[in-house]
Write an enzyme that holds these catalytic residues in place. Structure first.
Site, PDB file in Angstrom:
ATOM      1  N   ALA A  11      -4.209   1.155  10.761  1.00 58.75           N
ATOM      2  CA  ALA A  11      -4.600   2.081  11.828  1.00 58.75           C
ATOM      3  C   ALA A  11      -5.937   1.698  12.443  1.00 58.75           C
ATOM      4  O   ALA A  11      -6.104   1.726  13.670  1.00 58.75           O
ATOM      5  CB  ALA A  11      -4.667   3.503  11.272  1.00 58.75           C
TER       6      ALA A  11
ATOM      7  N   ALA B 211       0.814  -1.216   0.000  1.00 59.97           N
ATOM      8  CA  ALA B 211       0.000   0.000   0.000  1.00 59.97           C
ATOM      9  C   ALA B 211       0.850   1.269   0.000  1.00 59.97           C
ATOM     10  O   ALA B 211       0.592   2.203  -0.761  1.00 59.97           O
ATOM     11  CB  ALA B 211      -0.946  -0.009   1.198  1.00 59.97           C
TER      12      ALA B 211
ATOM     13  N   HIS C 277     -30.300   4.668  -6.168  1.00 64.63           N
ATOM     14  CA  HIS C 277     -29.922   4.955  -7.554  1.00 64.63           C
ATOM     15  C   HIS C 277     -29.996   6.467  -7.799  1.00 64.63           C
ATOM     16  O   HIS C 277     -30.926   7.118  -7.319  1.00 64.63           O
ATOM     17  CB  HIS C 277     -30.897   4.248  -8.509  1.00 64.63           C
TER      18      HIS C 277
END
Length: 464
Positions: free
Chosen positions: A318, A182, A443
């Site tokens: 975290a 990451a 939607h």
């Protein structure tokens, strides 16, 4: 006479300060010890300021593609110093926020280097002066630091860790990123968007190797399309630092070694737990390669000594540390919290496009013996994604074919780091495919793709 508390928390990162707050809420008299800045690495030098940098890069990217939205933006440029200044301002604001939370919750703050002198005592040293404080229980939350390569020690000039990369002395022109987890991928994405020529070298056979294989393949294709050079199954064997850059010897997948010139290098090859020199060895605290061993309630093998966050088992995230802090505080206060389930901890990577996942990958589910049903729905089939101009990506869901249990969810594309929590809640509630199918999704939203991916696993996708 030493100050005495019900609980001392050593370290004030997202695990430590949350543990202290929760313990205070439960009526305990709490002290927290911090050697540098309240909020720890995450708030000051990690999760938050990096997201501020990435946001600037994202806006810069959109400005450069203004015509795609029917807009005109001319003479676009980036000021790396101003971008970094904004990032540091965000970190400062959050540091001040944690300071306020400590006062609000009546938590005693002891600034200085903390060392265990006994299972219930901590010596805090600052400016050559030492005070001793004690408590029946101590939570260790000292976090971790970037791992160095033996042949590429970070110097802050040409060879950087994540910390140097957040406050660069200059903008890289040609950047080598070693490691594609990451941290490595986020900085590769940031500097690529800001205009650097970026090469990523990953020792394993695919980038972001903890993610589902389809996610890795899609991200690699996307990053290459953005102009990055991606080398998998490769390794950096040597780095020579010069006055104006570095020369790296890189062994490719085919075994051939070639040298390349770069202006800077970011080393992102993992972490080292901050467990040395805090008195653990003398107390006989059980460890595994420097990481503390704990039970499901975050207890170590030493009575009254608890551990959370990056000094314990992975994943090193975290939000995992914060949740462990709550578990430990509630257990110390006499409660009976639920133990952490690693399979329900989401992971997020804020590159461009974003990645988010929770639970088992398809491969891991099969390795565990599950007969699986897999759903897959592309962003190009979603009206909101097309309207946003973000039609790149997909959502994948993995189910137990026998029970309908949601085993894992994996996403790549715009805002998936926000979407993933829907599946995380579903996993925590032990949902099945039927309940997800019967849930109404609004939607037009990106979240509709989550519904469609579930339907897809059972041959019922409506819009693709």
């Amino acid at each position: 006479m030493a100050d005495t508390y019900d609980l001392i928390v050593l370290g004030s990162g997202p695990g430590g300060y949350v543990a202290a707050i929760r313990a205070s809420q439960l009526g305990l008299n709490v002290a927290i010890v911090e050697r540098e800045l309240l909020g720890g690495i995450c708030l000051n030098w990690g999760c938050i300021p990096t997201k501020a940098l990435l946001r600037s890069a994202e806006i810069y990217h959109y400005m450069q593609h203004a015509k795609d939205y029917g807009l005109v933006a001319e003479k676009i440029s980036a000021d790396i110093d101003a971008v970094v200044k904004r990032s540091r301002g965000v970190a400062k604001q959050l540091n001040q926020g944690v300071t306020h939370l400590m006062k609000k919750n009546k938590i005693a703050v002891h600034m200085g280097e903390g060392t265990l002198t006994a299972a219930n005592k901590v010596a805090v040293t600052k400016d050559g002066k030492t005070e001793e404080i004690s408590a029946k229980n101590i939570i260790l939350a000292t976090g971790a630091r970037a791992r160095d390569l033996p042949f590429a020690k970070a110097d802050g000039k040409r060879i950087w860790t994540y910390r140097h990369a957040m406050v660069p002395p200059e903008m890289p022109t040609k950047l080598l990123v070693i490691g594609s987890g990451a941290i490595g991928i986020e900085f590769a994405s940031f500097y690529n968007d800001m205009g650097a020529e970026v090469t990523v070298v990953e020792m394993l056979d695919r980038i972001v190797p903890v993610e589902d294989a389809e996610i890795s393949a899609f991200l690699e294709k996307s990053l290459k399309k953005q102009g990055m050079t991606i080398m998998t199954g490769a390794g950096v064997e040597k780095i020579d630092v010069g006055a104006n850059g570095v020369t790296a010897s890189i062994k490719a997948k085919d075994g051939k070694v070639a040298t390349s010139e770069f202006s800077h290098v970011i080393v992102a090859v993992g972490i080292v737990p901050n467990t040395e020199n805090i008195g653990l060895e003398a107390l006989g605290v059980a460890m595994d390669r420097g990481f503390l061993k704990t039970d499901p309630m975050c207890r170590t093998n030493v009575a009254g000594l608890w551990a959370i966050g990056d000094i314990t088992a992975p994943p090193w995230l975290a939000h995992k540390a914060s949740h462990e802090g709550v578990i430990a505080a509630e257990a110390i206060a006499g409660g009976h919290p639920h133990a952490m389930d690693p399979k329900n901890i989401p992971g997020c990577t804020y590159c461009h496009p974003q990645i988010a996942s929770v639970g088992l990958t398809e491969a891991k589910a099969k390795e565990a013996g599950y007969d699986v049903k897999v759903g897959n729905f592309p962003f190009i089939g979603n009206g909101k994604a097309i309207a946003l101009g973000e039609a790149e990506g997909f959502i994948k869901t993995v189910f137990d074919a026998k029970t309908g249990e949601l085993l894992g969810a994996h996403m790549i594309g715009a805002e998936v780091t926000e979407l993933i929590q829907g599946y995380t809640i579903g996993k925590t509630l032990e949902t099945t495919e039927q309940e997800l199918m019967e849930t109404v999704f609004p939607h037009p939203t990106l979240s509709e793709m989550m519904h469609e991916s579930v339907l897809s696993a059972y041959g019922r996708a409506l819009h693709f």
